[in-house]
Every structure is written in C-alpha cells, then in structure tokens.
Design an enzyme around this catalytic site. Sequence first.
Site, PDB file in Angstrom:
ATOM      1  N   ASN A  18       0.905  -1.158   0.000  1.00  0.00           N
ATOM      2  CA  ASN A  18       0.000   0.000   0.000  1.00  0.00           C
ATOM      3  C   ASN A  18       0.941   1.204   0.000  1.00  0.00           C
ATOM      4  O   ASN A  18       1.610   1.467   1.001  1.00  0.00           O
ATOM      5  CB  ASN A  18      -0.858  -0.056   1.262  1.00  0.00           C
ATOM      6  CG  ASN A  18      -2.020   0.905   1.290  1.00  0.00           C
ATOM      7  OD1 ASN A  18      -2.653   1.038   2.330  1.00  0.00           O
ATOM      8  ND2 ASN A  18      -2.343   1.582   0.209  1.00  0.00           N
ATOM      9  N   ASN A  56      -6.332  10.698   0.216  1.00  0.00           N
ATOM     10  CA  ASN A  56      -6.530   9.597  -0.720  1.00  0.00           C
ATOM     11  C   ASN A  56      -5.997   9.967  -2.102  1.00  0.00           C
ATOM     12  O   ASN A  56      -5.716  11.136  -2.388  1.00  0.00           O
ATOM     13  CB  ASN A  56      -8.020   9.256  -0.835  1.00  0.00           C
ATOM     14  CG  ASN A  56      -8.580   8.613   0.412  1.00  0.00           C
ATOM     15  OD1 ASN A  56      -7.942   7.745   1.003  1.00  0.00           O
ATOM     16  ND2 ASN A  56      -9.776   9.023   0.807  1.00  0.00           N
ATOM     17  N   CYS A  93      -5.258   5.791   8.185  1.00  0.00           N
ATOM     18  CA  CYS A  93      -4.683   4.782   7.294  1.00  0.00           C
ATOM     19  C   CYS A  93      -3.637   4.019   8.090  1.00  0.00           C
ATOM     20  O   CYS A  93      -2.586   4.570   8.425  1.00  0.00           O
ATOM     21  CB  CYS A  93      -4.063   5.437   6.066  1.00  0.00           C
ATOM     22  SG  CYS A  93      -3.245   4.262   4.972  1.00  0.00           S
ATOM     23  N   ASN A 115     -12.327   4.937  10.502  1.00  0.00           N
ATOM     24  CA  ASN A 115     -12.963   5.150   9.203  1.00  0.00           C
ATOM     25  C   ASN A 115     -13.894   3.962   8.960  1.00  0.00           C
ATOM     26  O   ASN A 115     -13.782   2.930   9.622  1.00  0.00           O
ATOM     27  CB  ASN A 115     -11.928   5.346   8.078  1.00  0.00           C
ATOM     28  CG  ASN A 115     -10.955   4.194   7.974  1.00  0.00           C
ATOM     29  OD1 ASN A 115     -11.016   3.232   8.733  1.00  0.00           O
ATOM     30  ND2 ASN A 115     -10.036   4.264   7.036  1.00  0.00           N
ATOM     31  N   GLU A 166     -10.810   0.261  -1.593  1.00  0.00           N
ATOM     32  CA  GLU A 166     -10.825   1.447  -0.739  1.00  0.00           C
ATOM     33  C   GLU A 166     -11.611   2.570  -1.411  1.00  0.00           C
ATOM     34  O   GLU A 166     -11.434   2.837  -2.603  1.00  0.00           O
ATOM     35  CB  GLU A 166      -9.400   1.922  -0.457  1.00  0.00           C
ATOM     36  CG  GLU A 166      -8.585   0.976   0.409  1.00  0.00           C
ATOM     37  CD  GLU A 166      -7.316   1.626   0.919  1.00  0.00           C
ATOM     38  OE1 GLU A 166      -7.421   2.690   1.557  1.00  0.00           O
ATOM     39  OE2 GLU A 166      -6.219   1.084   0.664  1.00  0.00           O
ATOM     40  N   ARG A 167     -12.441   3.231  -0.626  1.00  0.00           N
ATOM     41  CA  ARG A 167     -13.190   4.369  -1.161  1.00  0.00           C
ATOM     42  C   ARG A 167     -12.197   5.470  -1.548  1.00  0.00           C
ATOM     43  O   ARG A 167     -11.222   5.728  -0.851  1.00  0.00           O
ATOM     44  CB  ARG A 167     -14.205   4.885  -0.147  1.00  0.00           C
ATOM     45  CG  ARG A 167     -13.612   5.421   1.130  1.00  0.00           C
ATOM     46  CD  ARG A 167     -14.668   6.047   2.022  1.00  0.00           C
ATOM     47  NE  ARG A 167     -14.058   6.565   3.252  1.00  0.00           N
ATOM     48  CZ  ARG A 167     -14.711   7.297   4.134  1.00  0.00           C
ATOM     49  NH1 ARG A 167     -15.982   7.605   3.942  1.00  0.00           N
ATOM     50  NH2 ARG A 167     -14.100   7.720   5.220  1.00  0.00           N
ATOM     51  N   CYS A 207      -4.667  -2.673   3.020  1.00  0.00           N
ATOM     52  CA  CYS A 207      -5.328  -1.579   3.739  1.00  0.00           C
ATOM     53  C   CYS A 207      -5.224  -1.903   5.220  1.00  0.00           C
ATOM     54  O   CYS A 207      -5.795  -2.899   5.678  1.00  0.00           O
ATOM     55  CB  CYS A 207      -6.781  -1.443   3.302  1.00  0.00           C
ATOM     56  SG  CYS A 207      -7.737  -0.266   4.294  1.00  0.00           S
ATOM     57  N   GLY A 208      -4.484  -1.090   5.967  1.00  0.00           N
ATOM     58  CA  GLY A 208      -4.229  -1.396   7.372  1.00  0.00           C
ATOM     59  C   GLY A 208      -5.488  -1.434   8.203  1.00  0.00           C
ATOM     60  O   GLY A 208      -5.736  -2.394   8.944  1.00  0.00           O
ATOM     61  N   THR A 209      -6.307  -0.381   8.106  1.00  0.00           N
ATOM     62  CA  THR A 209      -7.556  -0.389   8.867  1.00  0.00           C
ATOM     63  C   THR A 209      -8.467  -1.511   8.378  1.00  0.00           C
ATOM     64  O   THR A 209      -9.224  -2.093   9.162  1.00  0.00           O
ATOM     65  CB  THR A 209      -8.282   0.963   8.755  1.00  0.00           C
ATOM     66  OG1 THR A 209      -8.439   1.321   7.378  1.00  0.00           O
ATOM     67  CG2 THR A 209      -7.524   2.059   9.493  1.00  0.00           C
TER      68      THR A 209
END
Length: 296
Positions: free
Chosen positions: A11, A78, A87, A167, A221-222, A230-232
């Site tokens: 990422n 983003n 993030c 998020n 991811e949005r 994506c960490g979250t």
Amino acid sequence: MIFAKGHGTQNDFVVLPDVEADVTFTAAQVAALCNRRQGLGADGVLRVTTAGAAVTAGVLEHLPDGVSCSDWYMDYRNADGSVAQMCGNGVRVFAHYLRASGLESCDEFVVGSLAGPRLVNVHHVDELNADVTVDMGKANLLGSGGPAFAVTVGGRRFSGVAVDVGNPHLACMDPQLSLEELAALDLGAPVHLDRVQFPDGVNIEVLTAPVDGMVQMRVHERGVGETRSCGTGTVAAAVAALASAGADTGTLTVRVPGGDVVITITDVTSYLRGPSVLVAHGELADAWWYSLARSC
C-alpha cells in the site's frame, strides 16, 4: 519540495515532509501526484507535520480529541485528493520516515490523525526497512454485529458487517469463498452498495474464513479502488472473522496481496503490526507542482 516514497505491504504512499504546514495542497495536486502516469504514483499522500502547525495553518480547524499541539500529525489524502481520517499502513510508513530521517529519536511516540492519536512502537528501523506496531484504537462493530449489510463486488453479492476503525469498513467474510474465487474477483468492476447506509462511501473487504489463525482478503478502498493492502481494513477483517467464531478478542494473521500483517483485538483496543519500506527519496519539480495549483 522533497519527498520520499514508501509502502506498507505494498500500500504505497508519497511522503511530503512539511513540518510547519507551509504548503497548500489542492485535491488536483494530490490526485496528479498519485497518478501513476502523470505523477509519482501512489495510493495516497502523507504530509508530515505537527498537530499545532496544522491548526495554525488551517489544515485542521481544531485539535482532534486526545491529540496535543506537539504531537506529530499525519495529514493523509486519498489518491483522488480527498481527506481521509486514518490509514493503518500509512501510519507505519509515516513512523518509519520520522525515525529514518531523524525527525523523531524515540521508538515509541504518538502520531495524530483525524481519527485521534495513534501510539506507535518501532521495533526495528533502518533507512530501508522498519517493523512497526500501531495502536489502532478500539474497533467497533456497528449495528447488531451480524452480517446485516449487502454489497455486490465483481458481480458477486456478499453480506458483511460494518466496522468503525476510525474510518468506515464493510467486512464481508464468506465461509464458502475459496482462495481461487477470491483471487478471481474483479475488484475493478463497479461496486454496488446501499448509499443510504453509507452516504460517504465505505471501504470494502472480502475475506475467507480463518484457517490456522490466518484469513486472506482483498480490499476496495473508497476514493482509491483496489489496493494491495489496507491497514484499517485488516483490522476490520480480523474483527469480522473473530465475530463469526463468536469471539470478541484474539490474534490473527491477515494476508493481503501485498503481504502479511498481524492483528490483535483486545477488549479495549486493536493492534496492527507489519512492515514498512522506504524505496526512494527525491525532489518534486516546483514548476510542475505549482502549475497544478494554478490550473485549478
């Protein structure tokens, strides 16, 4: 303006050190910088500043709860130029840059974000690699905690649970989903979800059931589209996988296309541990950067 390029499980981010928050970013500038043909290419931009400087410069209207003026602040954008709350992979790269550049001398420190403070622990660091744990805060299941939300991804309909990790996420675990089917999903196709439930969009994880303490997932991811990690999202995936087994806490390895991270969910918080790599340092052409601002 100097920059670094780094990634956390692929990422990838452009890191822009701007400690006094002197530089004005437009969405068009960020989008061009992240464009893989027009700019450097990245999933997002990490501006390195302090929370106090961000407030003074108007980047923040006020300090986020729990964040002090002297804390480092990760101003995350983003790839489309929109502002994002958090993030997890970005925090690891952000912390790596601070330690490798000498801006931070401690191995444990706070990184502020729109989602609040994130305590990081840098276990190992050198100019190229780092191993970082991020206290991601409590991840909260929304609604009943069961698979109450539906989404169509790559022409296939999934049910998922909504998870708040600073998020919004929709984590869709399908016990019948094989690794081959996961790999074949077209995450570049339009995603169809309930915009009433998610008016600002949502990050979507599609994951397998846990096997031997590991789940495998892909993420849309949005504001970005599919990313290698994506960490979250890995935190949300772990929460969903544990909940499917009737557990509120536990540790899982989450494998994404970009590599593996380890997620620990406790009663009070969640932890994300994984690698960071800084691959390049350079300088943006001022004429190019400021021409983008003038064209807006």
